[in-house]
Design an enzyme around this catalytic site. Structure first.
Site, PDB file in Angstrom:
ATOM      1  CG  HIS A 124      40.971  40.018  51.604  1.00 20.09           C
ATOM      2  ND1 HIS A 124      42.262  39.914  52.188  1.00 20.09           N
ATOM      3  CD2 HIS A 124      41.133  40.707  50.340  1.00 20.09           C
ATOM      4  CE1 HIS A 124      43.117  40.501  51.260  1.00 20.09           C
ATOM      5  NE2 HIS A 124      42.550  40.959  50.305  1.00 20.09           N
ATOM      6  CG  ASP A 148      47.228  40.451  54.596  1.00 15.02           C
ATOM      7  OD1 ASP A 148      46.125  40.882  54.760  1.00 15.02           O
ATOM      8  OD2 ASP A 148      48.255  40.530  55.295  1.00 15.02           O
TER       9      ASP A 148
END
Length: 392
Positions: free
Chosen positions: A363, A367
């Site tokens: 992450h 995204d």
């Protein structure tokens, strides 16, 4: 004079390169290079000992590294006169491993390597035949007359057995298992791991395989599997979303213009330059890597690198899971079991072969939108393989 001759014999051969090789019948063989970044390993098993005569290309030992177990083969035929390592010992690349006398004569009656393998196979076949004879069914014998019906016996209470003493067994982890454990824990500690899921209808791929299997196998001499569809679909999406094929290095993002896909399993071999491979190329490469793995000939170089990983837990019946990233990468695709499930198609409830797909991603670099888009489009390409061929 005698002392001078002995000392001269022990001098390194490199200082007398102009002297013919037959003057040096005894040679010390060092631990060979076992792949990039591998500097040491553990002797898993010595298959030859001092006093054994070996043929060229015989396996003398198995060395386990943190990436792969490697066969150490003899470069020359001769008699082993000294071993510099024992079972379980740590050895370093370039250090002495064994000494061999290449001038020693082969013992009388000693078979060649090929003959030894044939004899082993013959003995195995003979053992199987003997077992089959010993275990021949009693039905082949003459059927005895039926015995009189035995008198009914009263039920006997089951005997109660006392459980044996509880014990624990402790054994050292293999070097490879230690490395795997370290890498997985490092991935958890370093990456911001998150997993997104998507279901995928496998009907179209299964129909395409069934319709084209004979023609594909006839032309390419290899079967058409599921993996090539997923690799081609992944390549398509990785090219459309290069951020998934990238990786964080310090404070930089490194983009690659090549796609090397790691196929996770008991080992993690890498398919290089997948963007250039056809369906047939992928299937042939997978078979070659699998065969090398079965024969114990897969090298560390075959498992180094990779920009994206595909893991197929479905072969073990896994319905859903969250794979862990294979560092240094940014995402891993998890395939799972194909199960007929009720789904809605054209307002009708029908049974379809469905698979859950999982994408675990870092992450920090991806995204949620990037990951969800990647997995959804990949599933769409699998549900309609024409998109792969037409690049839409």
């Amino acid at each position: 004079m005698r002392q001078f001759a002995i000392s001269l014999f022990k001098v390194s051969q490199t200082q007398f390169a102009h002297i013919p090789k037959f003057y040096f019948s005894k040679k010390v063989v060092n631990v060979p290079t076992m792949g990039d970044s591998i500097t040491e390993g553990d002797v898993k098993e010595l298959q030859k000992k001092v006093g054994d005569y070996v043929n060229q290309d015989d396996v003398i030992a198995l060395i386990e590294t943190d990436k792969v177990t490697i066969d150490i083969r003899c470069a020359d035929s001769g008699l082993i006169t000294q071993m510099f390592a024992a079972d379980g010992a740590k050895v370093e690349v370039g250090k002495p491993f064994y000494e061999i006398d290449t001038s020693a004569a082969k013992p009388a009656g000693a078979p060649a390597a090929a003959e030894t393998k044939k004899e082993e196979k013959k003995e195995q076949k003979q053992e199987v035949k003997q077992e089959q004879k010993q275990e021949a069914p009693a039905a082949q014998k003459s059927t005895p007359p039926p015995a009189a019906k035995p008198a009914e016996k009263k039920p006997v209470a089951p005997s109660v057995t006392t459980p044996t003493q509880r014990t624990e067994k402790r054994e050292p982890m293999s070097r490879m298992r230690q490395r795997i454990a370290q890498r997985l824990k490092d991935a958890q500690n370093t990456y911001a791991l998150l997993t997104t899921f998507q279901e995928c209808d496998m009907s179209a791929v299964m129909e395409a395989r069934e319709a084209m299997q004979k023609d594909f196998q006839k032309k390419h001499n290899v079967k058409l599997g599921f993996s090539s569809f997923f690799i081609k679909a992944a390549v398509k999406q990785l090219q459309e979303q290069p951020i998934v094929n990238a990786v964080i290095d310090g404070t930089d993002i490194v983009y690659r213009n090549y796609i090397d896909i790691s196929m996770a399993g008991l080992m993690v071999p890498v398919l290089r330059n997948c963007e250039r491979l056809s369906f047939a190329d992928i299937e042939k490469t997978l078979i070659d890597l699998a065969e090398k793995g079965r024969q114990g000939k897969i090298s560390a170089d075959d498992m180094v690198g990779g920009t994206f990983t595909i893991s197929n837990g479905g072969v073990f019946g896994s319905l859903m899971g969250t794979p862990i990233i294979n560092a240094p990468q940014s995402a891993i695709l998890g395939m799972h079991a194909i199960v007929n499930r009720p789904v809605v198609r054209n307002d009708q409830i029908v049974a379809r072969p469905m698979m859950y797909l999982a994408l675990t991603y870092d992450h920090r670099i991806l995204d949620g939108k990037d990951a969800a888009t990647f997995l959804k489009k990949l599933a769409t390409s699998i549900e309609d393989p024409r998109r792969i061929l037409l690049d839409v």
